[in-house]
Design an enzyme around this catalytic site. Structure first.
Site, PDB file in Angstrom:
ATOM      1  N   TYR A  45     -12.193  -9.672   1.688  1.00 45.97           N
ATOM      2  CA  TYR A  45     -11.682 -10.667   0.736  1.00 45.97           C
ATOM      3  C   TYR A  45     -12.846 -11.467   0.146  1.00 45.97           C
ATOM      4  O   TYR A  45     -12.984 -11.609  -1.069  1.00 45.97           O
ATOM      5  CB  TYR A  45     -10.698 -11.603   1.446  1.00 45.97           C
ATOM      6  CG  TYR A  45      -9.742 -12.343   0.532  1.00 45.97           C
ATOM      7  CD1 TYR A  45     -10.188 -13.021  -0.599  1.00 45.97           C
ATOM      8  CD2 TYR A  45      -8.382 -12.371   0.812  1.00 45.97           C
ATOM      9  CE1 TYR A  45      -9.305 -13.700  -1.429  1.00 45.97           C
ATOM     10  CE2 TYR A  45      -7.484 -13.044  -0.008  1.00 45.97           C
ATOM     11  CZ  TYR A  45      -7.956 -13.703  -1.128  1.00 45.97           C
ATOM     12  OH  TYR A  45      -7.085 -14.363  -1.948  1.00 45.97           O
ATOM     13  N   CYS A 120      -4.945  -7.896   0.366  1.00 47.30           N
ATOM     14  CA  CYS A 120      -5.162  -8.683   1.574  1.00 47.30           C
ATOM     15  C   CYS A 120      -4.026  -8.459   2.564  1.00 47.30           C
ATOM     16  O   CYS A 120      -2.848  -8.450   2.183  1.00 47.30           O
ATOM     17  CB  CYS A 120      -5.274 -10.165   1.215  1.00 47.30           C
ATOM     18  SG  CYS A 120      -5.219 -11.278   2.633  1.00 47.30           S
ATOM     19  N   ARG A 157      -7.112   0.181  11.761  1.00 51.19           N
ATOM     20  CA  ARG A 157      -6.181  -0.918  11.491  1.00 51.19           C
ATOM     21  C   ARG A 157      -4.888  -0.392  10.868  1.00 51.19           C
ATOM     22  O   ARG A 157      -4.911   0.506  10.017  1.00 51.19           O
ATOM     23  CB  ARG A 157      -6.850  -1.911  10.539  1.00 51.19           C
ATOM     24  CG  ARG A 157      -5.910  -2.904   9.884  1.00 51.19           C
ATOM     25  CD  ARG A 157      -6.670  -3.878   9.018  1.00 51.19           C
ATOM     26  NE  ARG A 157      -5.887  -4.334   7.876  1.00 51.19           N
ATOM     27  CZ  ARG A 157      -6.312  -5.216   6.979  1.00 51.19           C
ATOM     28  NH1 ARG A 157      -7.518  -5.742   7.102  1.00 51.19           N
ATOM     29  NH2 ARG A 157      -5.536  -5.572   5.967  1.00 51.19           N
TER      30      ARG A 157
END
Length: 315
Positions: A45, A120, A157
């Site tokens: 980010y 995000c 992830r």
């Protein structure tokens, strides 16, 4: 040349939870390194916002991320863990992505199972690719790791918990499959409360990451001792430097708008209160002077005679 992957693995083998501040460029990384941490994290980010001015919504490209990661790792003396988004394509794209991050010298990356364009992990509207496809991407990444640098750490992830019909069960099943596919560490993004964190600790069969985003996202504030108790090994504070930069620059510039001279005095005082030396010392000018003395002809040193400016020699 330091193998930061080896250094990170050695640190992760210790019993103590590893906490990593997030940075977005070599400057904020140098500050973190001066304070002293065992490892540092490069936020996606913050990288997107600082390099492009756009949010973490798929606007930044693989070369931009890898360039930033390589520059950060070059500037610091501890391992860097870098965001690699969703690998920038399918499994074949992941092959090149992991090769390039390894060439950049970083210690570790994490790859997520979002669709493209990604966003995000704490915003609405995320989607994930099918589980089988995601497993193939992790297998590809693990094969590259094994071929190019077995000590490189691969963090897998999942954002499945945050999708429209996402469940924690699906997220846990995915990361367990990713570990079986060769990932070193599992990363469940977006658990919503402590009960979910405890369940992740119980049901994930491998090392664990917690993404500590604070008020920006849906995951809870939690004590590090609790994370350690539940079985987490690594905690990232991804936007620490980014939020600090925005908040502090805004406050300073708000004063600057009213009285630039007074604001500049305050900024100088605040900087001088830190134990990093002058700006020239912090940025590495004394080392540049040493390079010049070592490698340039003697007559090149005459430029320092009777010239004006700060003394750039180290103490």
């Amino acid at each position: 040349m330091t193998n930061y992957g080896t250094a990170l693995r050695e640190r992760l083998e210790q019993d103590e939870l590893l906490a990593c501040p997030g940075v977005h460029d070599p400057l904020t990384a140098a500050v973190a390194d001066s304070v002293g941490f065992d490892a540092i994290y490069m936020t996606g980010y913050g990288t997107s916002l600082s390099k492009t001015g756009y949010p973490d919504a798929g606007f930044i490209t693989m070369p931009e991320m890898i360039e930033n990661a390589g520059n950060i790792q070059e500037r610091i003396d501890v391992p860097l863990i870098a965001d690699s988004d969703n690998g920038y394509g399918n499994a074949t794209n992941v092959v090149r992505t992991v090769r390039e991050y390894i060439k950049a010298g970083v210690a570790a990356i994490h790859i997520e199972d979002q669709t493209f364009p990604k966003r995000c992990g704490h915003t609405k509207g995320r989607q994930v690719i099918p589980r089988e496809e995601a497993i193939g991407k992790i297998e590809a990444a693990a094969d590259v790791r094994d071929e190019r640098n077995p000590d490189f750490t691969l963090i897998a992830r999942t954002d499945a918990r945050g999708t429209g019909d996402g469940s924690l069960e699906e997220a846990i099943d995915r990361v367990n499959a990713f570990l079986e596919a060769g990932a070193d560490i599992a990363f469940v993004e977006g658990p919503t409360d402590e009960a979910e964190l405890e369940r992740i600790g119980r049901e994930v069969d491998g090392p664990l990451v917690y993404n500590f985003v604070g008020d920006l996202g849906s995951s809870p504030y939690v004590e590090l001792s609790s994370l350690e108790e539940w079985g987490f090994d690594l905690v990232l504070f991804p936007i620490a430097a980014t939020l600090s930069t925005i908040a502090n620059v805004y406050a300073d510039f708000e004063t600057f708008a009213d009285d630039p001279v007074a604001a500049m005095r305050d900024i100088d005082d605040a900087f001088n209160d830190q134990p990093v030396g002058s700006l020239h010392e912090f940025s590495g000018f004394p080392e540049v002077v040493e390079w010049e003395r070592k490698y340039l002809p003697e007559d090149e040193q005459e430029k320092y005679d009777d010239s004006l400016g700060d003394d750039l020699e180290s103490d």
